[in-house]
Design an enzyme around this catalytic site. Sequence first.
Site, short mmCIF file in Angstrom:
data_model
loop_
_atom_site.label_atom_id
_atom_site.label_comp_id
_atom_site.label_asym_id
_atom_site.label_seq_id
_atom_site.Cartn_x
_atom_site.Cartn_y
_atom_site.Cartn_z
N LEU A 76 20.06 49.68 -3.22
CA LEU A 76 20.15 48.44 -4.00
C LEU A 76 21.60 48.07 -4.27
O LEU A 76 22.36 48.86 -4.83
CB LEU A 76 19.42 48.61 -5.34
CG LEU A 76 17.90 48.74 -5.22
CD1 LEU A 76 17.42 49.94 -5.98
CD2 LEU A 76 17.19 47.49 -5.70
N ASP A 77 21.94 46.88 -3.83
CA ASP A 77 23.27 46.35 -4.14
C ASP A 77 23.28 46.02 -5.64
O ASP A 77 22.37 45.34 -6.13
CB ASP A 77 23.50 45.09 -3.31
CG ASP A 77 24.91 44.57 -3.44
OD1 ASP A 77 25.84 45.33 -3.20
OD2 ASP A 77 25.06 43.38 -3.78
N LYS A 78 24.26 46.52 -6.34
CA LYS A 78 24.27 46.36 -7.80
C LYS A 78 24.29 44.91 -8.24
O LYS A 78 23.47 44.46 -9.04
CB LYS A 78 25.48 47.10 -8.40
CG LYS A 78 25.56 46.99 -9.92
CD LYS A 78 26.72 47.77 -10.48
CE LYS A 78 28.05 47.07 -10.25
NZ LYS A 78 28.23 45.87 -11.06
#
Length: 807
Positions: free
Chosen positions: A319-321
């Site tokens: 997951l890209d923050k």
Amino acid sequence: MAENDFNLKNSSEYLHLSFDETFNVLKSSKSGLSEEEAERRINLFGKNDVLEKKENLLKLFLGYFWGPMAWLMESAIILTVFINHYLEAVLILILLITNAIISFIHNRNSKNAVELLKSKLSIKVSTLRDGKYEKINSADLVPGDIVAVGLGDIIPADLKIIDGELTVDQSSLTGESLEIDKNAGEIVFSGSSVKRGESTCIVLNVGLQTYFGKTIQLVKVAKPKSHQQEVVFLLVKYMFYFSLIVAFVVCVYAIYIQESLIGILTFIVILLMGAVPFALPTVLTILQSVGATELIKNNILVTRLNSIEDASSVDILFLDKTGTITENKLSVSQIIPFGKWSKKDVLLFSALTSARASKDTIDEAIMSEIEKEKISLDGYKQISIIPFDQETKKSESTISDGHEEFKIIKAAPQVALELATGITEDKKNNFSKKIEELSQNGYRSLGILKSSGDNFVIVGLIALSDPPRKDAPEMFQKIKSLGVTPIILTGDNIFITREIAKILGLNSEIILMSDLKKLSEKDQVKLLENAGGVAEVLPEDKYDLVKLMQSNGHSVGMTGDGVNDAPALKQAEMGIAVANSTDVAKSAASMVLVEDGISVIVNAISISRKIYQRVLTWVLNKLSKTVRLLGTLAIAFFITKDIVISVLGTAFLVFANDFVSISLATDNVSPTSYPDKWDIKKISIVSFLIGAPFILEHLFALFVGEKYFGIISLAQIQTFMLLTLIFTSQLKVNILRERRHFWNSFPGKALFYLTVSTMIIFAFMGVYGIFMAKISISAVLFSLIFATIFTFFIDFFKYWLFVRYKI
């Protein structure tokens, strides 16, 4: 104004024209067009799109009569006609046509639903209209429009750069793999993607008049054959091979006992009809349609339909923050000046390195704070700017205040410290201490530097925050409850990443990307499997991480929003472009979120697993049913030397079974709490073991029917066996649909009503002799009751098998 009032040129010809000449040809200016003028030009030049070639609906429909499955059905029709069973041939033809009609309708409905949501994702372009920039659909661009483009955009039309610099990738158009730098006065072509920089441009040509003759279609519905479909067709192929073996053995025996040619061909037709999964194309089409529709209702656009099925196997989710876990709304939390500088100076200088019409979230946060503090930028002129670059981790601008020119750098704090000159050790330590304090509190900080001659001095620090969404901790727990390991990927430092992981309830083991690269592949995978996040990740590292986990047996989901996320999104089994992603990211992803947050990702995984369960039920039912039917026919033929079910009866059986099982596509199912993996060996073994006992049940029922219920003639035997096969089939599918005991959940309404009505209709036909020989009501009731009791006890055996083989 008519079209012939314009003397528009080929896009490449504008390269040799000055700006004044270009404006003159396009009858425009740096102030852009008015809405009224733009509307006139749309009527003159048309929309900025390329009309797709419409599908020939008749050709599309006829396509359902061509292919392996259709050929098998058509072969059965020809053989049935050859042995003079015309009614049966008509029934199979009806099956074939019905299959084509249902598949065609659901295919069209699915496409229409996707097209409707695609319209929400049309490319928006920052365009100067009536003296102000506004976002408009790229399709509404006209020659003469002034537009602002930047990092992550796909060039929407052929443009000439007025000011600024761009680095573009034209590989999707020309095949050139190298990025190309474009400066003021140069042309950028429709379909290129912006890798770096920002600029103001004028639109030269649109639609069919662009240099390459078309606008890139960004959000496309690709339809490669999915892994799930490959598995299903492979299992069907094995099932067909099994039927050929049975047919060969029976034919050898039939020749030995001098059975007639017509009798042998009749048996082959019956075996073929029993083995061919007539409803398979319809079931798969409806499943995809149902899946796409459910996802669309959850605001997820599916751009690659096979990803609906592939998502069920995902066990690692990167997951890209920014934008997924957080709200992607940075705000200035603290301003820390150094030395003689004030907070106002720090904020002012940081604003002077922000590009005009910028889409960068840091620039937006700084400009928002400038407005809030009412700090004027009047008197300062931005001579040049190099926008923030992920690789160098800095942006730089040259500024004039009317008296002198100077440079401003806005950079990651570590970079700022390296660039600063003449700084004492005490000041370095103080600066580093402030950075660490901010990081440990979850802030992202930027260092601001100003040139002084050939040196750069630190002006101060700006602390920015982008906290996790309120629902993020709960959603992360749901992801973990589905057996998926969530791992944060971020360019932030390890302190910020650890703080975010702590809030989300993730493993506190945070890895630095630089440290991870030093390990062996085996150790990298082991560490990632137990990590909560990876810090200081560069965009290009994401692709490597996806490939690493895939090559070690994992199915990977990946979220992203930027240009450099595209390779990883394309590579992942479930590549998800989050809301407000760049156009390039959307084009690479297999799913595009229409709303923010990660709750929709949880929904996507759950829906995918429901589809897997429905397909698995259909496969288990069809394989076990084929084993049961072929085994019963073969053994009964060896015992009685007769075919115990007629060709017409087999056609009725196909109608009753295959097309009732279509309702499995909408059955009431629950997603598993673990990733689903196709295991052909296990599924084949379980299907055989479930189907085999029913062979004994059918043969015993036949024995009882002949001895106690007066089933004597071959025609009566065929009726009795048909009803027994239909009753057990309807009951069996209702126990196979539930992985626990059948009473743990109620079937979907369509499956339940079709099951009950099918058994009632065929019981009625058997009692009154409609299309079959008449048998007594007591024989029909015995067949039904015996099938019910036997299937009830088989449910316990099924449950043991499912637990034993982890189905």
